[in-house]
Scaffold this motif. Structure first.
Motif, PDB file in Angstrom:
ATOM      1  N   ARG A  52       0.830  -1.213   0.000  1.00  0.00           N
ATOM      2  CA  ARG A  52       0.000   0.000   0.000  1.00  0.00           C
ATOM      3  C   ARG A  52       0.861   1.260   0.000  1.00  0.00           C
ATOM      4  O   ARG A  52       0.536   2.244  -0.662  1.00  0.00           O
ATOM      5  CB  ARG A  52      -0.932  -0.005   1.208  1.00  0.00           C
ATOM      6  CG  ARG A  52      -2.032  -1.019   1.072  1.00  0.00           C
ATOM      7  CD  ARG A  52      -2.951  -1.016   2.251  1.00  0.00           C
ATOM      8  NE  ARG A  52      -3.992  -2.015   2.069  1.00  0.00           N
ATOM      9  CZ  ARG A  52      -5.000  -2.179   2.877  1.00  0.00           C
ATOM     10  NH1 ARG A  52      -5.128  -1.399   3.935  1.00  0.00           N
ATOM     11  NH2 ARG A  52      -5.901  -3.110   2.652  1.00  0.00           N
ATOM     12  N   LEU A  55       2.034   1.790  -3.495  1.00  0.00           N
ATOM     13  CA  LEU A  55       0.973   2.352  -4.329  1.00  0.00           C
ATOM     14  C   LEU A  55       0.760   3.845  -4.045  1.00  0.00           C
ATOM     15  O   LEU A  55       0.590   4.646  -4.971  1.00  0.00           O
ATOM     16  CB  LEU A  55      -0.339   1.597  -4.101  1.00  0.00           C
ATOM     17  CG  LEU A  55      -0.398   0.183  -4.661  1.00  0.00           C
ATOM     18  CD1 LEU A  55      -1.657  -0.518  -4.179  1.00  0.00           C
ATOM     19  CD2 LEU A  55      -0.335   0.194  -6.171  1.00  0.00           C
ATOM     20  N   LEU A  56       0.777   4.216  -2.775  1.00  0.00           N
ATOM     21  CA  LEU A  56       0.612   5.623  -2.422  1.00  0.00           C
ATOM     22  C   LEU A  56       1.776   6.468  -2.934  1.00  0.00           C
ATOM     23  O   LEU A  56       1.572   7.572  -3.454  1.00  0.00           O
ATOM     24  CB  LEU A  56       0.475   5.783  -0.907  1.00  0.00           C
ATOM     25  CG  LEU A  56      -0.842   5.315  -0.318  1.00  0.00           C
ATOM     26  CD1 LEU A  56      -0.778   5.333   1.203  1.00  0.00           C
ATOM     27  CD2 LEU A  56      -1.990   6.172  -0.812  1.00  0.00           C
ATOM     28  N   PHE A  58       3.622   5.850  -5.525  1.00  0.00           N
ATOM     29  CA  PHE A  58       3.456   5.950  -6.971  1.00  0.00           C
ATOM     30  C   PHE A  58       2.412   7.017  -7.311  1.00  0.00           C
ATOM     31  O   PHE A  58       2.618   7.836  -8.210  1.00  0.00           O
ATOM     32  CB  PHE A  58       3.036   4.594  -7.560  1.00  0.00           C
ATOM     33  CG  PHE A  58       2.837   4.633  -9.042  1.00  0.00           C
ATOM     34  CD1 PHE A  58       3.906   4.440  -9.899  1.00  0.00           C
ATOM     35  CD2 PHE A  58       1.581   4.875  -9.585  1.00  0.00           C
ATOM     36  CE1 PHE A  58       3.731   4.478 -11.278  1.00  0.00           C
ATOM     37  CE2 PHE A  58       1.388   4.920 -10.949  1.00  0.00           C
ATOM     38  CZ  PHE A  58       2.470   4.725 -11.801  1.00  0.00           C
ATOM     39  N   GLU A  59       1.298   7.002  -6.602  1.00  0.00           N
ATOM     40  CA  GLU A  59       0.229   7.961  -6.875  1.00  0.00           C
ATOM     41  C   GLU A  59       0.683   9.396  -6.587  1.00  0.00           C
ATOM     42  O   GLU A  59       0.356  10.321  -7.334  1.00  0.00           O
ATOM     43  CB  GLU A  59      -1.020   7.626  -6.056  1.00  0.00           C
ATOM     44  CG  GLU A  59      -2.210   8.515  -6.325  1.00  0.00           C
ATOM     45  CD  GLU A  59      -2.721   8.464  -7.758  1.00  0.00           C
ATOM     46  OE1 GLU A  59      -3.455   9.392  -8.126  1.00  0.00           O
ATOM     47  OE2 GLU A  59      -2.398   7.528  -8.511  1.00  0.00           O
ATOM     48  N   ARG A  62       2.810  10.340  -9.487  1.00  0.00           N
ATOM     49  CA  ARG A  62       1.981  10.560 -10.667  1.00  0.00           C
ATOM     50  C   ARG A  62       1.279  11.917 -10.604  1.00  0.00           C
ATOM     51  O   ARG A  62       1.269  12.664 -11.569  1.00  0.00           O
ATOM     52  CB  ARG A  62       0.935   9.447 -10.801  1.00  0.00           C
ATOM     53  CG  ARG A  62       0.167   9.488 -12.131  1.00  0.00           C
ATOM     54  CD  ARG A  62      -0.995   8.522 -12.150  1.00  0.00           C
ATOM     55  NE  ARG A  62      -2.073   8.889 -11.233  1.00  0.00           N
ATOM     56  CZ  ARG A  62      -2.970   9.863 -11.473  1.00  0.00           C
ATOM     57  NH1 ARG A  62      -2.918  10.575 -12.571  1.00  0.00           N
ATOM     58  NH2 ARG A  62      -3.917  10.112 -10.589  1.00  0.00           N
ATOM     59  N   ARG A  63       0.745  12.254  -9.462  1.00  0.00           N
ATOM     60  CA  ARG A  63       0.033  13.522  -9.320  1.00  0.00           C
ATOM     61  C   ARG A  63       0.965  14.731  -9.387  1.00  0.00           C
ATOM     62  O   ARG A  63       0.550  15.809  -9.775  1.00  0.00           O
ATOM     63  CB  ARG A  63      -0.743  13.560  -8.003  1.00  0.00           C
ATOM     64  CG  ARG A  63      -1.930  12.631  -8.016  1.00  0.00           C
ATOM     65  CD  ARG A  63      -2.735  12.726  -6.760  1.00  0.00           C
ATOM     66  NE  ARG A  63      -3.853  11.778  -6.788  1.00  0.00           N
ATOM     67  CZ  ARG A  63      -4.824  11.779  -5.898  1.00  0.00           C
ATOM     68  NH1 ARG A  63      -4.827  12.657  -4.916  1.00  0.00           N
ATOM     69  NH2 ARG A  63      -5.804  10.890  -6.000  1.00  0.00           N
ATOM     70  N   GLU A  67       5.749  10.987 -12.623  1.00  0.00           N
ATOM     71  CA  GLU A  67       5.444   9.687 -13.213  1.00  0.00           C
ATOM     72  C   GLU A  67       4.375   9.899 -14.285  1.00  0.00           C
ATOM     73  O   GLU A  67       3.367  10.549 -14.048  1.00  0.00           O
ATOM     74  CB  GLU A  67       4.925   8.744 -12.112  1.00  0.00           C
ATOM     75  CG  GLU A  67       4.725   7.324 -12.539  1.00  0.00           C
ATOM     76  CD  GLU A  67       6.016   6.610 -12.824  1.00  0.00           C
ATOM     77  OE1 GLU A  67       6.156   6.141 -13.973  1.00  0.00           O
ATOM     78  OE2 GLU A  67       6.864   6.507 -11.944  1.00  0.00           O
ATOM     79  N   SER A  70       0.433   4.928 -15.703  1.00  0.00           N
ATOM     80  CA  SER A  70      -0.772   4.787 -14.900  1.00  0.00           C
ATOM     81  C   SER A  70      -0.832   3.368 -14.371  1.00  0.00           C
ATOM     82  O   SER A  70      -0.310   2.438 -14.980  1.00  0.00           O
ATOM     83  CB  SER A  70      -1.993   5.086 -15.752  1.00  0.00           C
ATOM     84  OG  SER A  70      -3.165   4.799 -15.051  1.00  0.00           O
ATOM     85  N   LEU A  71      -1.492   3.223 -13.254  1.00  0.00           N
ATOM     86  CA  LEU A  71      -1.702   1.873 -12.731  1.00  0.00           C
ATOM     87  C   LEU A  71      -2.874   1.279 -13.455  1.00  0.00           C
ATOM     88  O   LEU A  71      -3.240   0.234 -13.484  1.00  0.00           O
ATOM     89  CB  LEU A  71      -1.972   1.917 -11.213  1.00  0.00           C
ATOM     90  CG  LEU A  71      -0.790   2.304 -10.367  1.00  0.00           C
ATOM     91  CD1 LEU A  71      -1.210   2.372  -8.910  1.00  0.00           C
ATOM     92  CD2 LEU A  71       0.343   1.303 -10.494  1.00  0.00           C
TER      93      LEU A  71
END
Length: 71
Positions: A52, A55-56, A58-59, A62-63, A67, A70-71
Motif C-alpha cells: 500500500r 501504491l501511495l 506511486f500515486e 503521478r500527481r 510519473e 498509470s496503474l
C-alpha cells in the motif's frame, strides 16, 4: 493462559516465557506454534502495508508529474 486474549498479548505477557523449563512438552509446542502463527500473520500484514505504501508513493509521484505511467 487466557485463551480469550489477543495472541500478541498472550506472547507479550512475561508469564508466557517465564516458566519454560517447567511446562510440558505439549505446552511448549503449543506456545511455539502460537509464535509461528503470529509471526506469519504479522509478516503478511507487513507485506500488505508495504504494498500500500508503494501504491501511495506511486500515486503521489503521478500527481506531481514525476510519473507518466498509470496503474
Amino acid at each position: 493462559m487466557d485463551e480469550n486474549r489477543r495472541r500478541i498479548d498472550q506472547i507479550r505477557d512475561p508469564e508466557f516465557s517465564s516458566d519454560l523449563d517447567e511446562v510440558t512438552l505439549d505446552e511448549l509446542r503449543r506456545r511455539r506454534h502460537l509464535c509461528d502463527e503470529l509471526d506469519s500473520e504479522l509478516s503478511y500484514y507487513r507485506r500488505m502495508l508495504h504494498g500500500r505504501m508503494d501504491l501511495l508513493a506511486f500515486e503521489i509521484r503521478r500527481r506531481s508529474g514525476e510519473e507518466t505511467r498509470s496503474l
